[in-house]
Design a protein around this motif. Structure first.
Motif, short mmCIF file in Angstrom:
data_model
loop_
_atom_site.label_atom_id
_atom_site.label_comp_id
_atom_site.label_asym_id
_atom_site.label_seq_id
_atom_site.Cartn_x
_atom_site.Cartn_y
_atom_site.Cartn_z
N PHE A 66 0.81 -1.16 -0.03
CA PHE A 66 0.18 -0.10 0.11
C PHE A 66 0.86 1.38 0.02
CE2 PHE A 66 -2.64 -3.26 1.68
CZ PHE A 66 -3.76 -3.07 1.39
N LYS A 67 0.23 2.19 -0.40
CA LYS A 67 0.78 3.78 0.11
C LYS A 67 -0.36 4.52 0.53
CE LYS A 67 4.08 6.56 -0.56
NZ LYS A 67 5.49 6.32 0.04
N PHE A 68 -0.32 4.74 1.77
CA PHE A 68 -1.19 5.32 2.65
C PHE A 68 -1.27 6.73 2.65
CE2 PHE A 68 0.13 1.48 4.77
CZ PHE A 68 -0.89 0.76 4.65
N ASP A 69 -2.34 7.47 2.53
CA ASP A 69 -2.22 8.90 2.75
C ASP A 69 -1.90 9.46 4.00
OD1 ASP A 69 -3.40 9.57 0.07
OD2 ASP A 69 -5.44 8.82 0.72
N LEU A 70 -2.42 8.64 5.11
CA LEU A 70 -2.04 8.94 6.35
C LEU A 70 -1.76 7.63 7.15
CD1 LEU A 70 -1.96 11.22 8.38
CD2 LEU A 70 -4.38 10.99 8.69
N ALA A 71 -0.92 7.87 8.09
CA ALA A 71 -0.94 6.79 9.09
C ALA A 71 -0.86 7.58 10.43
CB ALA A 71 0.64 6.37 9.20
N VAL A 72 -1.54 6.82 11.15
CA VAL A 72 -2.04 7.39 12.63
C VAL A 72 -1.31 6.23 13.59
CG1 VAL A 72 -3.62 8.11 14.59
CG2 VAL A 72 -4.03 8.50 12.04
N ILE A 73 -0.24 6.41 14.43
CA ILE A 73 0.52 5.55 15.12
C ILE A 73 0.44 5.79 16.64
CG2 ILE A 73 1.80 4.71 13.08
CD1 ILE A 73 4.50 5.94 14.43
N ARG A 121 7.21 4.37 6.56
CA ARG A 121 7.76 4.45 5.01
C ARG A 121 6.69 4.29 3.88
NH1 ARG A 121 11.62 0.54 7.41
NH2 ARG A 121 10.16 -1.19 6.55
N GLN A 122 5.61 3.66 4.14
CA GLN A 122 4.43 3.54 3.22
C GLN A 122 3.39 4.69 3.27
OE1 GLN A 122 6.80 1.04 1.32
NE2 GLN A 122 4.71 1.24 0.63
N SER A 123 3.50 5.79 4.14
CA SER A 123 2.88 6.83 4.22
C SER A 123 3.13 8.13 3.79
CB SER A 123 2.30 6.93 5.81
OG SER A 123 1.66 5.42 6.42
N ARG A 124 2.17 8.95 3.08
CA ARG A 124 2.66 10.14 2.74
C ARG A 124 2.65 11.03 3.72
NH1 ARG A 124 -1.17 8.15 -1.09
NH2 ARG A 124 -0.03 8.04 -3.19
N ARG A 125 2.06 11.04 4.77
CA ARG A 125 1.79 11.84 6.05
C ARG A 125 1.55 10.90 7.22
NH1 ARG A 125 -2.16 14.58 7.20
NH2 ARG A 125 -1.06 16.14 8.59
N SER A 126 2.03 11.22 8.31
CA SER A 126 2.06 10.37 9.57
C SER A 126 1.82 11.25 10.75
CB SER A 126 3.28 9.66 9.70
OG SER A 126 4.49 10.61 9.78
#
Length: 259
Positions: A163-170, A197-202
């Protein structure tokens, strides 16, 4: 209240709130500051608490506290952080929510969002968002960690890399003054690194108790995070580093009512 009854209650408060202060405990129990300091010294000598300026925190170590204890720890703060985070999540995007009680709170705050595709390695998050018919939910594979419903390991990381995520919430288990995000499980760390690594924003969601804890494994630096949602301003040194890195710090108010 006798010492034998007071000290277990002090430990319960520390588990719920992440830390205790001498002044607050003295007021709660109607005893002197010196009495509370002796209690905290006894508990520290027994390895049950660690003394810090003005109070004590849960002891650091190489293993996390129990999941049910973490769920009740700073619950109002986590809900406020989750509301602040969800308010800035656009509809119609792809995002990742990882393992943790704070990300579960974000999932609850996203139950009315539309057009989301949420990928997660957290079975609890999947069950929460299953209530939202406008949300597509994708679970990674991986080894099930029964203690908290997390999916970890190579299979989880392999799924994320598709995947390539628009956003990661961790979330994280601890956050030190250098701005390093820390965790206890090296397998979970590898998964979290793949998510970033796979997120545009985090973004990071972490309540104030994470400032007072430590853990052995490093996930990343706040320098790699776009926005940090918390319920208390970080130490001045860390706040200055966040400004230098361009990491926005959003301090949520736990006293703000649900809308």
């Amino acid at each position: 209240m006798s010492q034998s009854l007071r000290q277990p209650e002090i430990l319960d408060i520390a588990r719920r709130e992440g830390r205790v202060t001498v002044e607050d405990l003295a007021a709660r129990f109607g005893v002197t500051l010196q009495t509370i300091r002796r209690d905290l010294a006894d508990l520290a000598d027994a390895g049950r608490l660690e003394r810090v300026h003005g109070g004590a925190v849960l002891p650091s170590g190489t293993s996390n506290i129990g999941y049910n204890d973490r769920r009740s720890l700073n619950a109002a703060a986590k809900a406020a952080i989750a509301r602040a985070c969800a308010a800035e999540v656009p509809e119609g995007i792809s995002l990742f929510l990882n393992i943790g009680t704070s990300t579960e709170a974000v999932a609850r705050a996203l139950r009315t969002h539309r057009g989301l595709m949420v990928v997660t390695n957290n079975i609890n998050v999947a069950n929460i968002l299953a209530e939202n018919p406008e949300c597509e939910v994708v679970l990674t594979g991986g080894s099930l960690r029964r203690a908290d419903g997390g999916l970890v390991g190579t299979l989880a990381a392999d799924t994320i890399r598709q995947f390539k995520f628009d956003l990661a919430v961790i979330g994280c288990s601890a956050l030190d003054r250098d701005g390093d995000l820390l965790d206890f499980d090296i397998q979970e760390v590898g998964v979290s690194q793949a998510i970033l690594r796979q997120s545009r924003r985090s973004v990071l969601v972490a309540d104030r108790s994470k400032f007072a804890r430590t853990a052995p494994a490093r996930i990343a630096s706040l320098a790699e995070i776009d926005t940090f949602y918390t319920d208390a301003a970080p130490h001045v040194d860390l706040a200055a580093r966040c400004r230098d890195w361009g990491t926005r710090v959003h301090v949520a108010d736990p006293d703000q009512p649900d809308r």
